[in-house]
Design an enzyme around this catalytic site. Structure first.
Site, mmCIF file in Angstrom:
data_model
loop_
_atom_site.group_PDB
_atom_site.id
_atom_site.type_symbol
_atom_site.label_atom_id
_atom_site.label_comp_id
_atom_site.label_asym_id
_atom_site.label_seq_id
_atom_site.Cartn_x
_atom_site.Cartn_y
_atom_site.Cartn_z
ATOM 1 C CG ASP A 164 -2.129 0.927 1.020
ATOM 2 O OD1 ASP A 164 -2.136 1.695 0.031
ATOM 3 O OD2 ASP A 164 -3.049 0.903 1.849
HETATM 4 C C1 BGC Z 1 -4.873 3.442 0.412
HETATM 5 C C2 BGC Z 1 -5.187 2.373 -0.599
HETATM 6 C C3 BGC Z 1 -5.163 2.927 -1.990
HETATM 7 C C4 BGC Z 1 -3.797 3.562 -2.236
HETATM 8 C C5 BGC Z 1 -3.630 4.120 -3.638
HETATM 9 C C6 BGC Z 1 -3.626 4.212 0.043
HETATM 10 O O1 BGC Z 1 -3.451 5.320 0.836
HETATM 11 O O2 BGC Z 1 -4.729 2.860 1.683
HETATM 12 O O3 BGC Z 1 -6.430 1.790 -0.298
HETATM 13 O O4 BGC Z 1 -5.432 1.916 -2.920
HETATM 14 O O5 BGC Z 1 -3.624 4.606 -1.312
HETATM 15 O O6 BGC Z 1 -4.365 5.254 -3.831
#
Ligand code: BGC
Length: 733
Positions: A290
């Protein structure tokens, strides 16, 4: 048959190695087996090229306030993947062209984006979608989202979110399918199917990314990004369940989560990432971290610097580094220091390439250019969006048949901060959804009631403030009306990432507005729009009826208005329990059995929640016959059929979902009070009787998992449960 297949594979491999010897580039051959293409390409790649495949950078403008980052202007053409925030296929193709033509080997870039509950045609938030109990409809919606995304240049959706969530304070509860592992599994699989279609290489398929692997929803106190204490038992019993189902359904990728699992961060967790996901479940796609999860390993106290963070994540099984740039900076150094192996780098690279080959990106790297008008918001797509919105809405209360609205009602007061809202009811993580596309409740009401009923609108108050100056106008509007619709709820950024709240109650001003309206003595229908369960202990007694409309996306106005008019009979049931007060958290239907079921209660409030998981009313009545079993005793290897006849005994047609639970009252471990194992939704005409059927497979439905994920089926008594009925049967050796 099997032998023939093996021979065929061998033959094609030999054929393609001959091609290789003759100087034909196998990885560019569309018809070559994917594994042969990967092997060939990898044999030609330098270490640098390989490492670049393991990095995900960003392109375009990012509107996630948590992730504002510098736009990378000079994207290396060898980069593995980009998060693509824009929706311009021409720009996307120009970047792809660089990759295809300016890099030595012409490896296409994988473009990812947060397609969560729709791309431009935005559907209800996922928590609401699960209340529809209609996975086929969710698959259709996801397929439309995939097509809109694909035509905008997206190959990979960062969803479905499969975090089984039991704490409504956690803002991300809105992004998943509620509190139950099985429900998350079913709707997760439905979404994966919609995105990935029959084959990933189909023109409008995109790859799914299961997130957040794993246990993120368990963050203590509902505080986002916080530590999560999860035993191996509950990991297997609860949190891994939907991931396993979606991996088995062929999901292409997985995202490693921010949280730790009892001390070992999910993004540095060899057990969950490698032992379980890759070795045990044989997942052969890639794992992406993530956003910033590798850097977070330092803050979490398991890595002294970025290099060590990269080392831990990589060796644990994270194949691609989202945004941190750590793999780019340190993998080569770590390899030279022999801290990571070339075998592991090759494995990670082959996983990324496999998804690209499966998507057909090598053969069709460019996005088809279609005008925005032809790309988005097709009338058929909006019909699905409206249907899903309607099926997701839940009639929570309906005293004295307040709803549907009677023809004697000539004036309706439409009050509250949600009534004309188009900016919030779309729900967070709205992709490229626009407020201008959103149909408000007011617009829906005008369409449905406009000719016959006067709508007296007054905002009353804002979402959260101390300004009560609008109350007077609201009370006046209510006083001249026959019925009050008071529309309250949450703003879209009150849920989602980094959006925890200490209480599930609505801000005091909204509650006060309802109390003021109550003084008029007029019947009140409470309309709720929110992304988490709401504490209703004070509001529920004030009102005659309650409709939970959730954040329904762009087509909620008409869906709600048609429920209110009775054109649509509500059929949603809650995918998450509504606690009576925030202090009851955690409260969920599949809690373990208590040592003293009749004691251990709160002294100040009832122990039961406001509404349990599965609660939802209809305008008709359904009567359930007795559960009939095909046998009262079966062997472990046999199947048992449970059936129930349901009759529509009311005045109108309606859709009923039978939720089939099982319970095991005496097992080697204490098991949940009941566990949902199957559900089915059917339409019943007025007076119609239908049989609902559940085929119990003992191995699948009655076994439990131990803390290593082994499934154990014990003989003895079990119950099958629906509504308030339970029927015993026995499993023998
Ligand atoms: C979130 C994810 C998301 C990623 C990309 C992160 O901050 O936790 O769920 O897919 O950002 O935008």
């Amino acid at each position: 048959m099997k032998q023939k297949l093996i021979l065929l594979c061998l033959f094609s491999l030999i054929q393609f190695s001959l091609f290789a010897q003759n100087g034909i580039i196998i990885y560019k051959q569309k018809d070559a087996p994917i594994e042969a293409r990967i092997k060939d390409l990898m044999s030609k790649m330098t270490l640098k090229e390989k490492i670049l495949q393991l990095n995900q950078y960003i392109g375009g403008y990012n509107n996630n306030a948590n992730n504002i980052a510098e736009l990378i202007r000079t994207i290396p053409p060898e980069i593995g993947s980009l998060i693509y925030f824009d929706a311009d296929p021409v720009w996307r193709n120009s970047i792809q062209k660089k990759a295809m033509e300016e890099s030595r080997l012409g490896i296409p870039i994988l473009f990812g984006f947060d397609v969560i509950h729709g791309y431009r045609t935005v559907y209800p938030v996922s928590l609401a979608q699960a209340c529809s109990w209609n996975p086929e409809l969710v698959t259709q919606a996801a397929a439309i989202a995939a097509k809109e995304a694909k035509l905008s240049g997206i190959d990979l959706a960062f969803s479905p979110m499969l975090d089984v969530a039991r704490d409504g304070r956690w803002g991300r509860v809105t992004e998943g399918y509620g509190e139950d592992p099985y429900t998350n599994a079913v709707f997760g699989v439905a979404t994966v199917k919609g995105y990935q279609g029959k084959d990933l290489s189909d023109p409008y398929s995109i790859a799914a990314c299961l997130k957040h692997y794993v246990g993120y929803s368990r963050s203590e106190g509902g505080r986002d990004y916080h530590s999560s204490e999860i035993s191996r038992q509950s990991l297997w019993e609860t949190y891994l369940v939907p991931f396993e189902a979606c991996v088995k359904a062929g999901a292409a990728s997985v995202m490693s989560a921010f949280n730790d699992i009892s001390g070992v961060p999910a993004s540095a967790n060899h057990y969950t990432l490698t032992q379980v996901l890759k070795d045990q479940w044989k997942f052969d796609g890639f794992v992406v971290s993530d956003w910033g999860a590798l850097t977070k390993l330092i803050a979490q106290g398991v890595a002294k610097d970025k290099k060590e963070a990269g080392l831990k994540a990589f060796n644990a099984g994270v194949d691609m580094d989202m945004y941190d740039n750590i793999y780019f900076e340190y993998l080569e150094e770590l390899l030279n220091e022999k801290k990571i192996s070339m075998v592991k780098i090759d494995d990670a690279v082959s996983r990324v390439l496999r998804v690209k080959f499966r998507l057909g990106l090598f053969d069709n790297p460019y996005t088809e250019i279609v005008s925005e008008h032809d790309r988005y918001l097709h009338p058929e797509s909006k019909i699905i969006a409206q249907k899903l919105a309607a099926e997701s809405m839940v009639l929570l209360k309906n005293n004295s048949k307040t709803l549907p609205i009677k023809s004697s009602v000539k004036q309706i007061a439409l009050i509250g901060p949600i009534a004309k809202d188009t900016a919030n009811i779309i729900g967070g993580w709205e992709g490229h959804g626009k407020s201008a596309d959103v149909e408000s409740i007011y617009e829906g009401m005008v369409k449905e009631f406009g000719k016959n009923v006067v709508l007296n609108y007054a905002k009353g108050c804002d979402f959260d403030s101390t300004d009560e100056s609008g109350f007077r106008e609201a009370v006046l509007a209510a006083a001249k009306s026959d019925l009050i619709l008071v529309c309250v709820g949450e703003k879209l950024r009150w849920t989602g990432e980094n959006a925890s709240r200490s209480t599930l109650a609505l801000p005091a001003i909204q509650e006060k507005l309802v109390f003021e309206l109550k003084k008029t003595g007029k019947p009140i229908v409470l309309i709720l729009s929110n992304g988490r369960p709401i504490e209703l202990i004070r509001l529920e007694p004030q009102v005659d009826a309650i409709v939970e409309m959730w954040q329904p996306g762009i087509c909620g106005g008409t869906a709600l208005a048609q429920i209110l008019s009775g054109k649509i009979n509500p059929s949603g049931k809650l995918s998450i329990t509504f606690p009576l007060t925030t202090g009851q958290i955690p409260i969920y239907y599949d809690m373990r059995q208590s040592g003293e079921p009749n004691s251990g209660k709160y002294q100040d409030i009832p122990t039961d929640p406001q509404y349990w998981f599965g609660h939802g009313l209809s305008y008709t009545t359904f009567e359930y016959g007795a559960i009939k079993l095909s046998s009262e005793k079966i062997k472990k290897t046999e199947k048992l059929i449970a059936q129930v006849e349901v009759s529509n005994t009311g005045d109108v047609a309606g859709r009923e979902t039978v939720l089939w639970y099982i319970s095991d009252p005496a097992c080697s471990i204490s098991r949940p009070m009941k566990e949902l194992k199957y559900f089915e939704k059917k339409e019943l005409a007025r007076g119609e009787k239908l049989v609902f059927r559940f085929e119990i497979d003992p191995e699948r439905d009655l076994s439990y998992t131990d803390e290593n994920g082994n499934r154990i089926l014990e003989s003895g008594d079990f119950y099958v449960i629906i509504n308030n009925q339970k029927t015993k049967f026995e499993i023998i050796e």
